[in-house]
Design an enzyme around this catalytic site. Structure first.
Site, PDB file in Angstrom:
ATOM      1  N   ASP A  37       0.900  -1.093  -0.112  1.00 32.89           N
ATOM      2  CA  ASP A  37      -0.136  -0.016  -0.214  1.00 32.89           C
ATOM      3  C   ASP A  37       0.858   1.421   0.009  1.00 32.89           C
ATOM      4  OD1 ASP A  37      -1.843   2.159   0.694  1.00 32.89           O
ATOM      5  OD2 ASP A  37      -3.152   0.381   1.415  1.00 32.89           O
ATOM      6  N   ILE A  38       0.824   2.096  -0.947  1.00 31.99           N
ATOM      7  CA  ILE A  38       1.680   3.414  -1.176  1.00 31.99           C
ATOM      8  C   ILE A  38       1.123   4.417  -0.142  1.00 31.99           C
ATOM      9  CG2 ILE A  38       2.632   2.960  -3.297  1.00 31.99           C
ATOM     10  CD1 ILE A  38       0.640   5.036  -4.334  1.00 31.99           C
ATOM     11  N   GLN A 100     -14.309   2.509   2.352  1.00 31.97           N
ATOM     12  CA  GLN A 100     -13.876   1.949   1.401  1.00 31.97           C
ATOM     13  C   GLN A 100     -13.479   3.344   0.172  1.00 31.97           C
ATOM     14  OE1 GLN A 100     -16.273  -0.813  -0.994  1.00 31.97           O
ATOM     15  NE2 GLN A 100     -14.537  -1.312  -2.344  1.00 31.97           N
ATOM     16  N   HIS A 106     -10.671  -5.590  -1.927  1.00 28.07           N
ATOM     17  CA  HIS A 106      -9.340  -5.941  -1.489  1.00 28.07           C
ATOM     18  C   HIS A 106      -9.380  -6.025   0.121  1.00 28.07           C
ATOM     19  CE1 HIS A 106     -10.150  -1.629  -1.360  1.00 28.07           C
ATOM     20  NE2 HIS A 106      -9.437  -1.600  -0.557  1.00 28.07           N
ATOM     21  N   PHE A 107      -8.447  -6.580   0.693  1.00 26.32           N
ATOM     22  CA  PHE A 107      -7.973  -6.988   1.871  1.00 26.32           C
ATOM     23  C   PHE A 107      -6.700  -6.221   2.274  1.00 26.32           C
ATOM     24  CE2 PHE A 107     -10.574 -10.410   0.166  1.00 26.32           C
ATOM     25  CZ  PHE A 107     -11.462 -10.434   1.138  1.00 26.32           C
ATOM     26  N   HIS A 108      -6.811  -5.610   3.521  1.00 23.30           N
ATOM     27  CA  HIS A 108      -5.752  -4.819   4.091  1.00 23.30           C
ATOM     28  C   HIS A 108      -5.018  -5.741   5.099  1.00 23.30           C
ATOM     29  CE1 HIS A 108      -6.926  -0.609   3.211  1.00 23.30           C
ATOM     30  NE2 HIS A 108      -7.979  -1.215   2.737  1.00 23.30           N
TER      31      HIS A 108
HETATM   32  P1  5GP Z   1      -9.812   1.256   0.885  1.00 28.06           P
HETATM   33  O1  5GP Z   1     -10.177   2.569   1.689  1.00 28.06           O
HETATM   34  O2  5GP Z   1     -10.650   1.085  -0.549  1.00 28.06           O
HETATM   35  O3  5GP Z   1     -10.120  -0.070   1.536  1.00 28.06           O
HETATM   36  O4  5GP Z   1      -8.347   1.096   0.505  1.00 28.06           O
HETATM   37  C1  5GP Z   1      -7.794   1.609  -0.303  1.00 28.06           C
HETATM   38  C2  5GP Z   1      -6.309   1.427  -0.215  1.00 28.06           C
HETATM   39  O5  5GP Z   1      -5.654   1.601  -1.440  1.00 28.06           O
HETATM   40  C3  5GP Z   1      -5.830   2.708   0.590  1.00 28.06           C
HETATM   41  O6  5GP Z   1      -5.109   2.093   1.761  1.00 28.06           O
HETATM   42  C4  5GP Z   1      -4.734   3.323  -0.098  1.00 28.06           C
HETATM   43  O7  5GP Z   1      -3.779   3.795   0.498  1.00 28.06           O
HETATM   44  C5  5GP Z   1      -4.375   2.430  -1.254  1.00 28.06           C
HETATM   45  N1  5GP Z   1      -4.114   3.042  -2.592  1.00 28.06           N
HETATM   46  C6  5GP Z   1      -4.786   4.003  -3.174  1.00 28.06           C
HETATM   47  N2  5GP Z   1      -4.367   4.268  -4.408  1.00 28.06           N
HETATM   48  C7  5GP Z   1      -3.344   3.412  -4.494  1.00 28.06           C
HETATM   49  C8  5GP Z   1      -2.363   3.211  -5.618  1.00 28.06           C
HETATM   50  O8  5GP Z   1      -2.326   3.890  -6.399  1.00 28.06           O
HETATM   51  N3  5GP Z   1      -1.331   2.247  -5.281  1.00 28.06           N
HETATM   52  C9  5GP Z   1      -1.465   1.456  -4.078  1.00 28.06           C
HETATM   53  N4  5GP Z   1      -0.231   0.533  -3.926  1.00 28.06           N
HETATM   54  N5  5GP Z   1      -2.192   1.466  -3.035  1.00 28.06           N
HETATM   55  C10 5GP Z   1      -3.039   2.692  -3.193  1.00 28.06           C
END
Ligand code: 5GP
Length: 143
Positions: A37-38, A100, A106-108
């Site tokens: 995660d970046i 989200q 996706h899973f963290h």
């Molecule tokens: P969500 O909030 O949808 O559960 O998580 C999305 C995750 O994707 C976040 O933790 C965010 O930091 C990560 N993320 C967003 N854009 C990018 C990207 O371009 N590359 C990577 N590697 N992670 C991303």
């Protein structure tokens, strides 16, 4: 953006799966890709992204969900071996009100250390050298 609805394949994870956007990959197989995660909430924060085009867990097929959870477990074990955290958080958000931000399932996997507070969700961008160093350790543990 509603919880249910049409999958939009212009999202960043669809592009990463297709190879049309860059990512620091941990593995890439028939069913899922795992990346760093970046905008990490903790050092070593990584993601398992099932390849099936589904917005969230509610849309994911049972087969893809089963494939995903085995990869989440394998990656969590590799994070444990590679980074030696004090704990590991596994999360998955469904819908914008739940947190989200990217509408591809996706899973963290978020390693935690006693002395390091959890960062903000979607906070600052990580140093790429640090991400690559963490990724190397996780990949080595995956074997
Ligand atoms: P969500 O909030 O949808 O559960 O998580 C999305 C995750 O994707 C976040 O933790 C965010 O930091 C990560 N993320 C967003 N854009 C990018 C990207 O371009 N590359 C990577 N590697 N992670 C991303």
């Amino acid at each position: 953006m509603s919880l249910t609805g049409q999958y939009d394949d212009t999202n960043i994870f669809a592009k990463i799966i297709a190879g049309d956007a860059p990512a620091i990959k941990l593995f890439d197989d028939e069913h899922a890709v795992a990346i760093m995660d970046i905008f990490p909430q903790s050092p070593g924060h990584c993601l398992v992204i099932p390849k099936e085009p589904a917005r969230n867990l509610l849309d994911l097929s049972d087969g893809a969900a089963a494939q995903a959870i085995s990869r989440v477990k394998a990656l969590a074990k590799a994070v444990e071996t590679g980074l030696d955290p004090d704990g590991i958080v596994v999360t998955q958000f469904n819908g914008a009100p739940a947190g989200q931000t990217v509408f591809h399932i996706h899973f963290h996997i978020i390693p935690r250390w006693d002395a390091i507070p959890l960062g903000r969700h979607g906070g600052g961008q990580a140093d790429m050298e640090e991400l690559n160093a963490q990724a190397e350790k996780i990949r080595a543990a995956l074997g």
